[in-house]
Write a protein that holds these residues in place. Structure first.
Motif, PDB file in Angstrom:
ATOM      1  N   ALA A  96     -41.545 -55.265 -31.383  1.00 13.81           N
ATOM      2  CA  ALA A  96     -41.459 -55.223 -32.753  1.00 13.81           C
ATOM      3  C   ALA A  96     -43.179 -55.079 -32.935  1.00 13.81           C
ATOM      4  N   TRP A 103     -48.633 -65.805 -36.860  1.00 13.96           N
ATOM      5  CA  TRP A 103     -48.121 -64.393 -36.492  1.00 13.96           C
ATOM      6  C   TRP A 103     -46.598 -64.312 -37.046  1.00 13.96           C
ATOM      7  N   TYR A 156     -46.168 -56.569 -34.483  1.00 13.35           N
ATOM      8  CA  TYR A 156     -46.685 -57.922 -34.674  1.00 13.35           C
ATOM      9  C   TYR A 156     -47.798 -57.928 -35.807  1.00 13.35           C
ATOM     10  N   TYR A 157     -47.845 -59.110 -36.529  1.00 12.52           N
ATOM     11  CA  TYR A 157     -48.763 -59.148 -37.875  1.00 12.52           C
ATOM     12  C   TYR A 157     -49.150 -60.475 -37.480  1.00 12.52           C
ATOM     13  N   ASP A 204     -38.259 -58.690 -27.964  1.00 13.66           N
ATOM     14  CA  ASP A 204     -39.588 -58.902 -28.383  1.00 13.66           C
ATOM     15  C   ASP A 204     -40.213 -57.978 -28.872  1.00 13.66           C
ATOM     16  N   GLY A 220     -51.234 -54.755 -38.147  1.00 15.11           N
ATOM     17  CA  GLY A 220     -49.896 -55.102 -36.967  1.00 15.11           C
ATOM     18  C   GLY A 220     -50.506 -54.391 -35.809  1.00 15.11           C
ATOM     19  N   ARG A 279     -43.448 -60.844 -36.843  1.00 11.09           N
ATOM     20  CA  ARG A 279     -43.153 -59.589 -36.389  1.00 11.09           C
ATOM     21  C   ARG A 279     -41.934 -58.903 -37.297  1.00 11.09           C
TER      22      ARG A 279
END
Length: 121
Positions: A92, A36, A94-95, A90, A114, A38
């Motif tokens: 963001a 993961w 997220y990928y 936190d 994402g 971000r």
């Protein structure tokens, strides 16, 4: 064709929790390490966490260590990110990403679209 589809993002309050999921298809999931990463607004991409193909090795950025937990279900071709004690920083996109091999030492070669996480009161 490799496909990674993230879900589970949304709005949470500081101190709250969210669980992200990434459903993989188009490749033999159990052979590949997953990660993961971000990207916060106006900032660069940050790697957050990764784990080996068999789940034996898990790694975290210092910024999330002790708060986030990465896991996978190879039977479901899905990787998860449990995020607890969330902070505004936190926030963001997220990928989910795939490594080129079974460990996280390999480069990341495929990315999802994402899922957005927003932490705000």
């Amino acid at each position: 064709q490799v496909q990674l589809v993230e879900s589970g993002g949304g709005l949470a309050q500081p101190g709250g929790s969210l669980r992200l999921s990434c459903a993989a298809s188009g490749f033999t999931f159990r052979y590949y390490a997953m990660s993961w990463a971000r990207q916060a607004p106006g900032k660069g991409l940050e790697w957050v966490s990764g784990l080996y193909s068999d789940g034996s090795g898990t790694y975290y950025a210092d910024s999330v260590k002790g708060r986030f937990t990465i896991s996978r279900d190879n039977a479901k071709s899905t990787v998860y990110l449990q995020m607890n004690s969330l902070k505004p920083e936190d926030t963001a996109l997220y990928y989910c990403a795939r490594s080129l091999g079974a460990t996280t030492t390999y480069a990341l070669d495929a990315w999802g679209q994402g899922t957005l996480v927003t932490i705000s009161s």
